[in-house]
Design an enzyme around this catalytic site. Structure first.
Site, PDB file in Angstrom:
ATOM      1  N   ARG A 110      51.821  33.980  39.480  1.00 28.98           N
ATOM      2  CA  ARG A 110      53.082  34.736  39.597  1.00 28.98           C
ATOM      3  C   ARG A 110      53.250  35.343  40.985  1.00 28.98           C
ATOM      4  O   ARG A 110      54.306  35.211  41.609  1.00 28.98           O
ATOM      5  CB  ARG A 110      53.110  35.846  38.540  1.00 28.98           C
ATOM      6  CG  ARG A 110      53.199  35.327  37.118  1.00 28.98           C
ATOM      7  CD  ARG A 110      53.342  36.509  36.170  1.00 28.98           C
ATOM      8  NE  ARG A 110      53.396  36.099  34.797  1.00 28.98           N
ATOM      9  CZ  ARG A 110      52.360  36.086  33.965  1.00 28.98           C
ATOM     10  NH1 ARG A 110      51.161  36.476  34.390  1.00 28.98           N
ATOM     11  NH2 ARG A 110      52.494  35.699  32.718  1.00 28.98           N
ATOM     12  N   ILE A 111      52.205  36.022  41.468  1.00 30.93           N
ATOM     13  CA  ILE A 111      52.338  36.705  42.770  1.00 30.93           C
ATOM     14  C   ILE A 111      52.284  35.686  43.910  1.00 30.93           C
ATOM     15  O   ILE A 111      53.067  35.766  44.859  1.00 30.93           O
ATOM     16  CB  ILE A 111      51.256  37.796  42.929  1.00 30.93           C
ATOM     17  CG1 ILE A 111      51.441  38.860  41.836  1.00 30.93           C
ATOM     18  CG2 ILE A 111      51.332  38.433  44.316  1.00 30.93           C
ATOM     19  CD1 ILE A 111      50.319  39.873  41.750  1.00 30.93           C
ATOM     20  N   ASP A 135      45.066  25.750  44.003  1.00 26.00           N
ATOM     21  CA  ASP A 135      45.060  26.290  42.639  1.00 26.00           C
ATOM     22  C   ASP A 135      44.852  25.116  41.689  1.00 26.00           C
ATOM     23  O   ASP A 135      45.782  24.368  41.392  1.00 26.00           O
ATOM     24  CB  ASP A 135      46.384  27.014  42.325  1.00 26.00           C
ATOM     25  CG  ASP A 135      46.316  27.795  41.010  1.00 26.00           C
ATOM     26  OD1 ASP A 135      45.611  27.329  40.082  1.00 26.00           O
ATOM     27  OD2 ASP A 135      46.963  28.854  40.918  1.00 26.00           O
ATOM     28  N   ALA A 185      45.400  40.926  49.002  1.00 22.56           N
ATOM     29  CA  ALA A 185      45.981  42.026  48.222  1.00 22.56           C
ATOM     30  C   ALA A 185      45.775  41.718  46.740  1.00 22.56           C
ATOM     31  O   ALA A 185      46.562  42.129  45.899  1.00 22.56           O
ATOM     32  CB  ALA A 185      47.465  42.189  48.547  1.00 22.56           C
ATOM     33  N   ASP A 196      44.043  45.095  51.109  1.00 22.76           N
ATOM     34  CA  ASP A 196      44.483  46.180  50.219  1.00 22.76           C
ATOM     35  C   ASP A 196      43.411  46.537  49.198  1.00 22.76           C
ATOM     36  O   ASP A 196      43.525  47.549  48.526  1.00 22.76           O
ATOM     37  CB  ASP A 196      45.763  45.727  49.484  1.00 22.76           C
ATOM     38  CG  ASP A 196      46.377  46.843  48.638  1.00 22.76           C
ATOM     39  OD1 ASP A 196      46.464  47.992  49.147  1.00 22.76           O
ATOM     40  OD2 ASP A 196      46.762  46.584  47.488  1.00 22.76           O
ATOM     41  N   GLU A 245      35.675  50.282  44.812  1.00 21.78           N
ATOM     42  CA  GLU A 245      36.793  51.225  44.984  1.00 21.78           C
ATOM     43  C   GLU A 245      36.566  52.439  44.096  1.00 21.78           C
ATOM     44  O   GLU A 245      36.049  52.284  42.987  1.00 21.78           O
ATOM     45  CB  GLU A 245      38.117  50.553  44.585  1.00 21.78           C
ATOM     46  CG  GLU A 245      38.512  49.411  45.492  1.00 21.78           C
ATOM     47  CD  GLU A 245      39.884  48.813  45.140  1.00 21.78           C
ATOM     48  OE1 GLU A 245      40.629  49.438  44.372  1.00 21.78           O
ATOM     49  OE2 GLU A 245      40.195  47.725  45.626  1.00 21.78           O
ATOM     50  N   HIS A 263      44.534  50.054  48.136  1.00 20.77           N
ATOM     51  CA  HIS A 263      44.990  49.451  46.875  1.00 20.77           C
ATOM     52  C   HIS A 263      46.401  49.943  46.516  1.00 20.77           C
ATOM     53  O   HIS A 263      46.616  50.581  45.486  1.00 20.77           O
ATOM     54  CB  HIS A 263      43.999  49.753  45.737  1.00 20.77           C
ATOM     55  CG  HIS A 263      44.094  48.778  44.598  1.00 20.77           C
ATOM     56  ND1 HIS A 263      43.003  48.400  43.848  1.00 20.77           N
ATOM     57  CD2 HIS A 263      45.148  48.101  44.077  1.00 20.77           C
ATOM     58  CE1 HIS A 263      43.390  47.547  42.899  1.00 20.77           C
ATOM     59  NE2 HIS A 263      44.697  47.352  43.024  1.00 20.77           N
ATOM     60  N   LEU A 264      47.336  49.616  47.417  1.00 14.59           N
ATOM     61  CA  LEU A 264      48.717  50.096  47.253  1.00 14.59           C
ATOM     62  C   LEU A 264      49.681  49.010  46.789  1.00 14.59           C
ATOM     63  O   LEU A 264      50.887  49.242  46.718  1.00 14.59           O
ATOM     64  CB  LEU A 264      49.238  50.650  48.601  1.00 14.59           C
ATOM     65  CG  LEU A 264      48.545  51.875  49.154  1.00 14.59           C
ATOM     66  CD1 LEU A 264      49.220  52.322  50.454  1.00 14.59           C
ATOM     67  CD2 LEU A 264      48.560  53.022  48.152  1.00 14.59           C
ATOM     68  N   ALA A 286      50.670  47.783  44.098  1.00 13.04           N
ATOM     69  CA  ALA A 286      51.592  48.082  42.992  1.00 13.04           C
ATOM     70  C   ALA A 286      52.190  49.475  43.115  1.00 13.04           C
ATOM     71  O   ALA A 286      52.875  49.932  42.193  1.00 13.04           O
ATOM     72  CB  ALA A 286      50.848  47.970  41.662  1.00 13.04           C
TER      73      ALA A 286
HETATM   74  P1  NAD Z   1      48.436  34.946  37.714  1.00 13.25           P
HETATM   75  O1  NAD Z   1      47.498  34.820  36.575  1.00 13.25           O
HETATM   76  O2  NAD Z   1      49.883  34.727  37.499  1.00 13.25           O
HETATM   77  O3  NAD Z   1      47.984  33.970  38.895  1.00 13.25           O
HETATM   78  C1  NAD Z   1      46.655  33.756  39.256  1.00 13.25           C
HETATM   79  C2  NAD Z   1      46.542  32.310  39.717  1.00 13.25           C
HETATM   80  O4  NAD Z   1      45.197  32.100  40.141  1.00 13.25           O
HETATM   81  C3  NAD Z   1      46.825  31.306  38.579  1.00 13.25           C
HETATM   82  O5  NAD Z   1      47.819  30.378  38.977  1.00 13.25           O
HETATM   83  C4  NAD Z   1      45.483  30.618  38.359  1.00 13.25           C
HETATM   84  O6  NAD Z   1      45.624  29.243  38.036  1.00 13.25           O
HETATM   85  C5  NAD Z   1      44.823  30.803  39.703  1.00 13.25           C
HETATM   86  N1  NAD Z   1      43.366  30.705  39.625  1.00 13.25           N
HETATM   87  C6  NAD Z   1      42.548  31.225  38.695  1.00 13.25           C
HETATM   88  N2  NAD Z   1      41.273  30.915  38.978  1.00 13.25           N
HETATM   89  C7  NAD Z   1      41.303  30.190  40.117  1.00 13.25           C
HETATM   90  C8  NAD Z   1      40.304  29.584  40.914  1.00 13.25           C
HETATM   91  N3  NAD Z   1      39.015  29.670  40.595  1.00 13.25           N
HETATM   92  N4  NAD Z   1      40.681  28.926  42.031  1.00 13.25           N
HETATM   93  C9  NAD Z   1      41.989  28.847  42.378  1.00 13.25           C
HETATM   94  N5  NAD Z   1      42.990  29.381  41.650  1.00 13.25           N
HETATM   95  C10 NAD Z   1      42.641  30.042  40.534  1.00 13.25           C
HETATM   96  O7  NAD Z   1      48.168  36.393  38.307  1.00 13.25           O
HETATM   97  P2  NAD Z   1      49.093  37.205  39.323  1.00 13.25           P
HETATM   98  O8  NAD Z   1      50.073  38.009  38.561  1.00 13.25           O
HETATM   99  O9  NAD Z   1      49.581  36.307  40.372  1.00 13.25           O
HETATM  100  O10 NAD Z   1      48.036  38.245  39.917  1.00 13.25           O
HETATM  101  C11 NAD Z   1      46.905  37.808  40.633  1.00 13.25           C
HETATM  102  C12 NAD Z   1      45.954  38.978  40.834  1.00 13.25           C
HETATM  103  O11 NAD Z   1      46.495  39.880  41.775  1.00 13.25           O
HETATM  104  C13 NAD Z   1      45.728  39.858  39.589  1.00 13.25           C
HETATM  105  O12 NAD Z   1      44.752  39.303  38.736  1.00 13.25           O
HETATM  106  C14 NAD Z   1      45.256  41.156  40.190  1.00 13.25           C
HETATM  107  O13 NAD Z   1      43.860  41.161  40.291  1.00 13.25           O
HETATM  108  C15 NAD Z   1      45.859  41.144  41.587  1.00 13.25           C
HETATM  109  N6  NAD Z   1      46.879  42.204  41.769  1.00 13.25           N
HETATM  110  C16 NAD Z   1      46.669  43.120  42.743  1.00 13.25           C
HETATM  111  C17 NAD Z   1      47.605  44.105  42.949  1.00 13.25           C
HETATM  112  C18 NAD Z   1      47.394  45.168  43.976  1.00 13.25           C
HETATM  113  O14 NAD Z   1      47.791  46.302  43.761  1.00 13.25           O
HETATM  114  N7  NAD Z   1      46.793  44.881  45.114  1.00 13.25           N
HETATM  115  C19 NAD Z   1      48.771  44.155  42.171  1.00 13.25           C
HETATM  116  C20 NAD Z   1      48.953  43.198  41.175  1.00 13.25           C
HETATM  117  C21 NAD Z   1      47.992  42.216  40.980  1.00 13.25           C
HETATM  118  C1  MLT Z   2      47.034  45.342  39.121  1.00 14.30           C
HETATM  119  O1  MLT Z   2      46.150  44.545  38.793  1.00 14.30           O
HETATM  120  O2  MLT Z   2      48.094  45.469  38.470  1.00 14.30           O
HETATM  121  C2  MLT Z   2      46.852  46.104  40.375  1.00 14.30           C
HETATM  122  O3  MLT Z   2      45.539  46.327  40.664  1.00 14.30           O
HETATM  123  C3  MLT Z   2      47.731  47.283  40.515  1.00 14.30           C
HETATM  124  C4  MLT Z   2      47.232  48.602  40.021  1.00 14.30           C
HETATM  125  O4  MLT Z   2      46.792  48.742  38.922  1.00 14.30           O
HETATM  126  O5  MLT Z   2      47.350  49.534  40.760  1.00 14.30           O
END
Ligand code: NAD
Ligand code: MLT
Length: 317
Positions: A157-158, A177, A236, A262, A267, A285-286, A288
């Protein structure tokens, strides 16, 4: 709002700072208590009465925490990553785990773009230098993004939102991926490649993986050695996906030109070797931390908590 039928109001333990709208959604027929979830000595006793616990990323709900919570029905993660919750142990105890998988994806993608731009143009260092009274134009030479190759590790998604935003800069987009169909990537204008190809071809790399045993340390010294000299790396997603010691070495040697970070292996942290380097842009870790994302995450999981406490079916948030 359907009332929660119970002898006494169930205790909802809020273990991290959540959006104010959470309290409104939870309603007045629950007892809300607060605790600092990062403080284990406070968290464990506070869990004793909790029917629900609401967390972000700083609270570890592991087997020990679950064992301290005999009345727990639901763990609510106001965000995406569940790497701080032992989902298997919770399921074994009959405790539901809910999160808000789309709540902060836009904010996280935008933050990754911000880190990439800030690293490419050394914005934080130039800002600090000017505020200290120095007018140094030649010191802060940057690089353009347009016409470069951008590698996305994890096209979920991200990763997709990040790629769509980068497309506006006129870049070539590649992604690693193994779980994504090539047709889906092609629709997005992204070429799927192996990790090695991504490392060799990218001028910019942005990581968007979940933290799992499979992804932890995915990019270490060997992988960094394969990158184009001067590559800019953004993480991030989660600390530890890129080995921090190897990254620090590569930033010192110039193999990695700059990094926008990030998230960290441990942490909270204020003393990483990465913080002392001139070519890192770091945030605590900002990803979100926007009004919109926190509102969406908080209200989504608060609704799920109410449904769980009512004993009703909880749809995906
Ligand atoms: P998601 O599940 O939609 O996407 C993750 C992608 O990674 C998937 O397409 C999956 O197929 C792929 N993947 C899984 N294992 C893999 C591997 N070994 N090699 C290659 N690709 C692989 O998740 P998302 O919503 O995109 O979020 C991703 C991550 O971002 C979350 O799990 C979270 O840890 C992190 N996140 C961080 C923040 C922040 O505040 N910094 C905010 C939101 C999410
Ligand atoms: C998340 O996985 O959604 C992120 O780490 C954001 C957070 O919880 O601050």
């Amino acid at each position: 709002m359907t009332a929660i039928v119970s002898g006494t109001a169930p205790v909802v333990l809020i273990a991290e700072e959540l959006a104010p709208s959470v309290l409104e959604v939870l309603g007045s027929d629950v007892e809300i208590r607060h605790v600092d979830g990062a403080d284990r000595s406070a968290l464990l006793p506070a869990l004793a009465d909790a029917a629900a616990v609401m967390i972000r990323s700083a609270t570890q709900i592991d087997a020990e925490a679950l064992a301290a919570a005999p009345n727990l029905k639901v763990v609510a993660r106001a965000g995406i990553g569940l790497d701080n919750v032992d989902v298997a142990a919770a399921t074994e105890r009959g405790v539901m785990v809910v999160n808000a998988p789309t709540s902060n994806i836009v904010s996280a993608a935008e933050h990754a773009v911000a880190l990439l731009l800030a690293a490419a143009r050394q914005i934080p260092a130039a800002d600090a230098s000017l505020r200290e009274g120095a007018w140094k134009r030649s010191k802060f030479m940057g690089v353009e993004i347009t016409d470069k190759t951008v590698g996305v590790v994890g096209l979920g998604r991200i990763g997709v939102l990040f790629a769509q935003r980068l497309a506006a800069f006129g870049v070539e987009l590649i992604a690693y991926d193994p779980y994504i169909q090539p047709g889906r990537a092609a629709q997005l204008g992204v070429r799927l490649v192996s990790l090695e190809e991504l490392l060799r071809e990218s001028d910019f790399i942005s990581i968007h993986l979940p933290k799992s045993p499979e992804t932890l340390g995915l990019i270490g010294a060997e992988e960094l050695a394969l990158t184009k000299r001067g590559v800019i790396i953004v993480n991030a997603a989660r600390g530890g996906l890129v080995d921090e010691a190897a990254l620090a070495d590569a930033l010192r040697s110039g193999q990695v030109g700059a990094a926008g970070l990030d998230v960290y292996a441990t942490e909270p942290t204020t003393d990483s070797p990465l913080f002392g380097l001139p070519n890192t842009v770091v945030t605590p870790h900002l990803g979100a931390s926007t009004t919109e994302a926190q509102d969406k995450a908080g209200t989504a999981v608060a609704r799920s908590v109410r449904l769980a406490l009512q004993g009703e079916f909880v749809p995906d948030a």
